[in-house]
Design a protein around this motif. Sequence first.
Motif, PDB file in Angstrom:
ATOM      1  N   LEU A  36       0.808  -1.214   0.000  1.00 20.78           N
ATOM      2  CA  LEU A  36       0.000   0.000   0.000  1.00 20.78           C
ATOM      3  C   LEU A  36       0.843   1.265   0.000  1.00 20.78           C
ATOM      4  N   ASP A  37       2.054   1.192   0.531  1.00 20.58           N
ATOM      5  CA  ASP A  37       2.888   2.385   0.671  1.00 20.58           C
ATOM      6  C   ASP A  37       3.895   2.496  -0.467  1.00 20.58           C
ATOM      7  N   ASP A  38       4.596   3.608  -0.519  1.00 21.80           N
ATOM      8  CA  ASP A  38       5.582   3.841  -1.570  1.00 21.80           C
ATOM      9  C   ASP A  38       6.722   2.839  -1.454  1.00 21.80           C
ATOM     10  N   ALA A  39       7.023   2.162  -2.560  1.00 18.50           N
ATOM     11  CA  ALA A  39       8.015   1.093  -2.530  1.00 18.50           C
ATOM     12  C   ALA A  39       9.426   1.619  -2.266  1.00 18.50           C
ATOM     13  N   ASP A  40       9.731   2.835  -2.718  1.00 15.86           N
ATOM     14  CA  ASP A  40      11.090   3.369  -2.579  1.00 15.86           C
ATOM     15  C   ASP A  40      11.340   3.983  -1.208  1.00 15.86           C
ATOM     16  N   SER A  41      10.407   4.831  -0.770  1.00 21.94           N
ATOM     17  CA  SER A  41      10.636   5.578   0.466  1.00 21.94           C
ATOM     18  C   SER A  41       9.916   5.005   1.673  1.00 21.94           C
ATOM     19  N   GLY A  42       8.890   4.174   1.423  1.00 20.30           N
ATOM     20  CA  GLY A  42       8.076   3.674   2.511  1.00 20.30           C
ATOM     21  C   GLY A  42       7.024   4.665   2.974  1.00 20.30           C
ATOM     22  N   ALA A  43       6.972   5.838   2.345  1.00 18.92           N
ATOM     23  CA  ALA A  43       5.986   6.849   2.715  1.00 18.92           C
ATOM     24  C   ALA A  43       4.580   6.365   2.377  1.00 18.92           C
ATOM     25  N   LYS A  44       3.631   6.790   3.184  1.00 22.33           N
ATOM     26  CA  LYS A  44       2.249   6.347   2.989  1.00 22.33           C
ATOM     27  C   LYS A  44       1.583   7.154   1.883  1.00 22.33           C
ATOM     28  N   HIS A  45       0.833   6.446   1.035  1.00 21.45           N
ATOM     29  CA  HIS A  45       0.087   7.090  -0.038  1.00 21.45           C
ATOM     30  C   HIS A  45      -1.302   7.523   0.409  1.00 21.45           C
ATOM     31  N   GLY A  46      -1.751   7.055   1.571  1.00 23.57           N
ATOM     32  CA  GLY A  46      -3.104   7.359   2.019  1.00 23.57           C
ATOM     33  C   GLY A  46      -4.133   6.382   1.490  1.00 23.57           C
ATOM     34  N   LEU A  47      -3.699   5.167   1.178  1.00 18.37           N
ATOM     35  CA  LEU A  47      -4.601   4.152   0.626  1.00 18.37           C
ATOM     36  C   LEU A  47      -5.225   3.274   1.697  1.00 18.37           C
ATOM     37  N   GLY A  48      -4.908   3.559   2.962  1.00 18.56           N
ATOM     38  CA  GLY A  48      -5.410   2.723   4.050  1.00 18.56           C
ATOM     39  C   GLY A  48      -4.328   1.768   4.510  1.00 18.56           C
ATOM     40  N   SER A  49      -4.566   1.119   5.618  1.00 21.46           N
ATOM     41  CA  SER A  49      -3.580   0.177   6.146  1.00 21.46           C
ATOM     42  C   SER A  49      -4.220  -0.809   7.103  1.00 21.46           C
ATOM     43  N   SER A  50      -4.585  -0.337   8.296  1.00 16.48           N
ATOM     44  CA  SER A  50      -5.060  -1.262   9.333  1.00 16.48           C
ATOM     45  C   SER A  50      -6.343  -1.969   8.914  1.00 16.48           C
ATOM     46  N   GLY A  51      -7.244  -1.264   8.242  1.00 16.17           N
ATOM     47  CA  GLY A  51      -8.478  -1.900   7.794  1.00 16.17           C
ATOM     48  C   GLY A  51      -8.212  -3.014   6.805  1.00 16.17           C
ATOM     49  N   ALA A  52      -7.274  -2.769   5.882  1.00 18.27           N
ATOM     50  CA  ALA A  52      -6.926  -3.792   4.897  1.00 18.27           C
ATOM     51  C   ALA A  52      -6.253  -4.985   5.561  1.00 18.27           C
ATOM     52  N   VAL A  53      -5.468  -4.734   6.608  1.00 12.92           N
ATOM     53  CA  VAL A  53      -4.850  -5.829   7.364  1.00 12.92           C
ATOM     54  C   VAL A  53      -5.924  -6.705   8.000  1.00 12.92           C
ATOM     55  N   ALA A  54      -6.897  -6.078   8.657  1.00  9.86           N
ATOM     56  CA  ALA A  54      -7.962  -6.840   9.305  1.00  9.86           C
ATOM     57  C   ALA A  54      -8.760  -7.659   8.298  1.00  9.86           C
ATOM     58  N   VAL A  55      -9.028  -7.082   7.143  1.00 17.99           N
ATOM     59  CA  VAL A  55      -9.760  -7.788   6.087  1.00 17.99           C
ATOM     60  C   VAL A  55      -8.960  -8.980   5.575  1.00 17.99           C
ATOM     61  N   ALA A  56      -7.689  -8.757   5.271  1.00 18.81           N
ATOM     62  CA  ALA A  56      -6.861  -9.829   4.715  1.00 18.81           C
ATOM     63  C   ALA A  56      -6.647 -10.964   5.712  1.00 18.81           C
ATOM     64  N   VAL A  57      -6.440 -10.625   6.988  1.00 13.65           N
ATOM     65  CA  VAL A  57      -6.285 -11.651   8.020  1.00 13.65           C
ATOM     66  C   VAL A  57      -7.577 -12.456   8.149  1.00 13.65           C
ATOM     67  N   THR A  58      -8.705 -11.775   8.134  1.00 13.97           N
ATOM     68  CA  THR A  58      -9.994 -12.467   8.238  1.00 13.97           C
ATOM     69  C   THR A  58     -10.166 -13.463   7.105  1.00 13.97           C
ATOM     70  N   ARG A  59      -9.866 -13.038   5.892  1.00 11.24           N
ATOM     71  CA  ARG A  59     -10.034 -13.924   4.733  1.00 11.24           C
ATOM     72  C   ARG A  59      -9.098 -15.134   4.802  1.00 11.24           C
ATOM     73  N   ALA A  60      -7.828 -14.888   5.074  1.00 10.94           N
ATOM     74  CA  ALA A  60      -6.851 -15.975   5.052  1.00 10.94           C
ATOM     75  C   ALA A  60      -7.095 -16.963   6.185  1.00 10.94           C
ATOM     76  N   LEU A  61      -7.243 -16.451   7.403  1.00 12.37           N
ATOM     77  CA  LEU A  61      -7.419 -17.341   8.547  1.00 12.37           C
ATOM     78  C   LEU A  61      -8.782 -18.020   8.500  1.00 12.37           C
ATOM     79  N   GLY A  62      -9.812 -17.282   8.084  1.00 16.00           N
ATOM     80  CA  GLY A  62     -11.124 -17.892   7.955  1.00 16.00           C
ATOM     81  C   GLY A  62     -11.104 -19.066   6.992  1.00 16.00           C
ATOM     82  N   ALA A  63     -10.439 -18.894   5.851  1.00  9.20           N
ATOM     83  CA  ALA A  63     -10.328 -19.987   4.879  1.00  9.20           C
ATOM     84  C   ALA A  63      -9.528 -21.153   5.451  1.00  9.20           C
ATOM     85  N   HIS A  64      -8.464 -20.842   6.167  1.00 13.28           N
ATOM     86  CA  HIS A  64      -7.609 -21.892   6.729  1.00 13.28           C
ATOM     87  C   HIS A  64      -8.370 -22.728   7.763  1.00 13.28           C
ATOM     88  N   LEU A  65      -9.243 -22.082   8.510  1.00 16.25           N
ATOM     89  CA  LEU A  65      -9.999 -22.795   9.544  1.00 16.25           C
ATOM     90  C   LEU A  65     -11.241 -23.488   8.993  1.00 16.25           C
TER      91      LEU A  65
END
Length: 365
Positions: A113-142
């Motif tokens: 989600l962030d700038d690949a060179d500097s690591g600066a945030k683009h403002g595309l979100g972060s924590s919400g996308a983490v929660a969504v991705a964890v839910t999908r992956a772990l939910g499928a695994h279980l």
Amino acid sequence: MSSAKGEPFEGESIGRGCGKLYLTGEYAVMDVEGLAVIAGVNRYVTVRCHDADPSQPVSRVYSSYYGPQGRVIDIDAPGDIATHTISLVYRIAAGELENTPESPINIVIESDLDDADSGAKHGLGSSGAVAVAVTRALGAHLGLELNSLDVYKIAMVATLLAGAAGSGGDIACSAHGGVVLYRRPNPTALAELVAANPVAAVAAPWPNLRIDARADLGGLQLLVGWTGSPVKTDSQLKKAGGADRDFVRGVSSISEKLWQALADGDHTAAFACLRENRTLLQDYERERAVCIETEKLKALADIADGAGAAGKSSGSGGGDCGIALVGASNGADAESSTRETAADITARWQAAGIRPLPLKLAAQL
């Protein structure tokens, strides 16, 4: 919510949550009457979940945030959003499934989600996308079968349990992909549901919640420009304070009109919506003495408008990204005309010190 009975999936389970950009509705979306139109973009948090080596005694979660050793997963003592999400998914699985795995697992979280060179945030979100991705992956695994609304609600409850505050618009968009029309659930009612029983809260109706989703922009092309100046949304919201009723209702009406314009493929109406929302945001920042439209964001929007498209800041403003919608009337040369206009806008953005980001609309997930 449905469940898949029997043995958990074997091998690696992968889940993604996309980044987001507000087309309309920022600031107003914090109010219970506020409506926003939010676009998912093809930058993602990706989570991989797999069984650990038999010699590994405990489950671990890995990410750049946790360091090379990762963090031991303790579902009885979660700390941040990721670990609260893990804990909640396990608790839901325990109630939904006949058997849940007891062997250790590894969860790996990666983000682009962030700038690949500097690591600066683009403002595309972060924590919400983490929660969504964890839910999908772990939910499928279980072995859970979760639809997009299930994923949103789990991620939202986990975020609240972690003490984070927000409208949840980023979570809704990350969970559904494409474009969403969003109104937040009543925060008081939701807080009461979560306090009583977080697992039951996921399955309960949420007063005031509205999520409509579509897979495209009605023939419009989305352009994104980055100002190079990251900004923290929480600090922007704190400076601005709560939105007044006229602003909320005005912006919500614009969001409704934009949603209809996308459905109708009415590019002229869609452009008018962005321009109207930009004007309301300009009035809002003058009244609240908070900087939303910086000089670069002003240039970004003016360049788009001057080219016959429509542009505005996206999100809390003060830096980060701005967006433009580009399109042409139906006709044999409409696609060619749109490409030419988009190329002209991005070239002018670059000349103004604005970096075009090669983003496209995220497919529905």
